[in-house]
Scaffold this active site. Structure first.
Site, PDB file in Angstrom:
ATOM      1  N   GLU A 172       0.831  -1.200   0.000  1.00 46.17           N
ATOM      2  CA  GLU A 172       0.000   0.000   0.000  1.00 46.17           C
ATOM      3  C   GLU A 172       0.870   1.256   0.000  1.00 46.17           C
ATOM      4  O   GLU A 172       1.971   1.258   0.556  1.00 46.17           O
ATOM      5  CB  GLU A 172      -0.897  -0.026   1.241  1.00 46.17           C
ATOM      6  CG  GLU A 172      -2.008   0.992   1.202  1.00 46.17           C
ATOM      7  CD  GLU A 172      -2.961   0.860   2.382  1.00 46.17           C
ATOM      8  OE1 GLU A 172      -4.036   1.474   2.326  1.00 46.17           O
ATOM      9  OE2 GLU A 172      -2.623   0.152   3.357  1.00 46.17           O
ATOM     10  N   PHE A 173       0.356   2.305  -0.636  1.00 51.18           N
ATOM     11  CA  PHE A 173       1.033   3.600  -0.743  1.00 51.18           C
ATOM     12  C   PHE A 173       2.361   3.495  -1.490  1.00 51.18           C
ATOM     13  O   PHE A 173       3.246   4.327  -1.319  1.00 51.18           O
ATOM     14  CB  PHE A 173       1.242   4.235   0.644  1.00 51.18           C
ATOM     15  CG  PHE A 173      -0.013   4.354   1.449  1.00 51.18           C
ATOM     16  CD1 PHE A 173      -1.094   5.092   0.981  1.00 51.18           C
ATOM     17  CD2 PHE A 173      -0.133   3.703   2.670  1.00 51.18           C
ATOM     18  CE1 PHE A 173      -2.265   5.199   1.724  1.00 51.18           C
ATOM     19  CE2 PHE A 173      -1.294   3.803   3.421  1.00 51.18           C
ATOM     20  CZ  PHE A 173      -2.365   4.547   2.944  1.00 51.18           C
ATOM     21  N   ARG A 174       2.521   2.449  -2.289  1.00 52.58           N
ATOM     22  CA  ARG A 174       3.732   2.229  -3.088  1.00 52.58           C
ATOM     23  C   ARG A 174       4.980   2.063  -2.202  1.00 52.58           C
ATOM     24  O   ARG A 174       6.095   2.349  -2.608  1.00 52.58           O
ATOM     25  CB  ARG A 174       3.923   3.330  -4.132  1.00 52.58           C
ATOM     26  CG  ARG A 174       2.701   3.477  -5.026  1.00 52.58           C
ATOM     27  CD  ARG A 174       2.924   4.284  -6.272  1.00 52.58           C
ATOM     28  NE  ARG A 174       3.905   3.705  -7.169  1.00 52.58           N
ATOM     29  CZ  ARG A 174       3.713   2.647  -7.973  1.00 52.58           C
ATOM     30  NH1 ARG A 174       2.549   2.010  -7.951  1.00 52.58           N
ATOM     31  NH2 ARG A 174       4.667   2.219  -8.758  1.00 52.58           N
ATOM     32  N   LEU A 175       4.756   1.575  -0.977  1.00 61.05           N
ATOM     33  CA  LEU A 175       5.866   1.305  -0.059  1.00 61.05           C
ATOM     34  C   LEU A 175       6.301  -0.148  -0.252  1.00 61.05           C
ATOM     35  O   LEU A 175       6.263  -0.969   0.654  1.00 61.05           O
ATOM     36  CB  LEU A 175       5.440   1.574   1.391  1.00 61.05           C
ATOM     37  CG  LEU A 175       4.916   2.988   1.658  1.00 61.05           C
ATOM     38  CD1 LEU A 175       4.441   3.124   3.092  1.00 61.05           C
ATOM     39  CD2 LEU A 175       5.997   4.017   1.338  1.00 61.05           C
TER      40      LEU A 175
END
Length: 195
Positions: A172-175
Site C-alpha cells: 500500500e502507498f507504493r511502499l
C-alpha cells in the site's frame, strides 16, 4: 547455479500465480539487444526452471534468435498482479542454447499443430499474405502425415543462467518491498532496496 532459497521462493510465487486464476502465469517479458545496442522486448512463456536457470523455446532464426546470438545478455520480467498485492520477478543473466536432447524432449511434448507451426513459420521474416503461411502449414501437415513430427534444426530452447534476481512485492502507498540477489562467481548475496 541458483541458491535453493532463491529457487524455492520463485517456485512458491509461481505456484501462487497459477492458483490465482492468472490466465497465463508463465508469461514473461524477454528483453534482448542487437549487436549495435538497440533493445527489443516481447512476451515468451517460461517452460521450466531449476537450479540452472529459466527455460524458454523459440525459433533460432527469428529476430530474437539473432539478437541472442549477437548479445547473450538478457533480462526477464514476470508480473503477477493477483498474487499478494502484486509481485514482480526480475531476472538478468546470459542465455545459452539448451542441449539438443532437452529441446527434442520438449518439442515432442508439444501439440502436433504447434510442432507443424514450428516448421511452417519463417519467424520474423516478411509474410506476403496469410494464404502463403496456410499453404506452408498444409505442406508440412502432408509431409509429416502418418508419422511423428521431428524437431526442426532451427528451433529449440534457451537457458537463462541468472546473475541477478529481484523479488518485488507490492505494498500500500507504493511502499513496496524489494529483495535483490546478485551472484559473484558461485556465491549469491542478497540486499534490500528502497522502493
Amino acid at each position: 547455479m541458483l541458491k535453493p532459497e532463491i529457487l524455492d521462493t520463485f517456485i512458491q510465487l509461481l505456484e501462487e500465480a497459477k492458483a490465482s486464476g492468472d490466465p497465463e502465469p508463465t508469461a514473461m517479458n524477454l528483453a534482448t539487444a542487437e549487436s549495435a545496442g538497440r533493445v527489443a522486448s516481447r512476451i515468451v512463456l517460461l517452460k521450466g526452471v531449476d537450479e540452472r536457470g529459466f527455460r524458454f523455446f523459440s525459433n533460432y532464426l527469428s529476430d530474437k534468435g539473432g539478437q541472442l546470438e549477437a548479445h547473450a545478455q538478457v533480462a526477464l520480467c514476470l508480473h503477477w498482479k493477483h498474487v499478494r498485492q502484486g509481485v514482480q520477478v526480475r531476472v538478468e543473466g546470459v542465455a545459452r542454447k539448451l542441449q539438443e536432447d532437452e529441446s527434442d524432449a520438449y518439442f515432442a511434448s508439444r501439440p502436433r499443430g504447434s510442432q507443424i507451426g514450428a516448421w511452417a513459420s519463417l519467424q520474423s521474416q516478411t509474410l506476403p499474405d496469410r494464404e502463403t503461411f496456410e499453404r506452408r502449414v498444409q505442406h508440412y501437415e502432408e509431409e509429416f502425415a502418418g508419422r511423428e513430427v521431428s524437431r526442426p534444426p532451427h528451433w529449440g530452447g534457451y537457458l537463462v543462467e541468472p546473475d541477478m534476481i529481484e523479488f518485488w512485492y507490492g505494498a500500500e502507498f507504493r511502499l513496496h518491498e524489494r529483495v535483490r540477489w546478485s551472484r559473484h562467481g558461485q556465491t549469491w548475496t542478497s540486499r534490500m532496496l528502497y522502493p
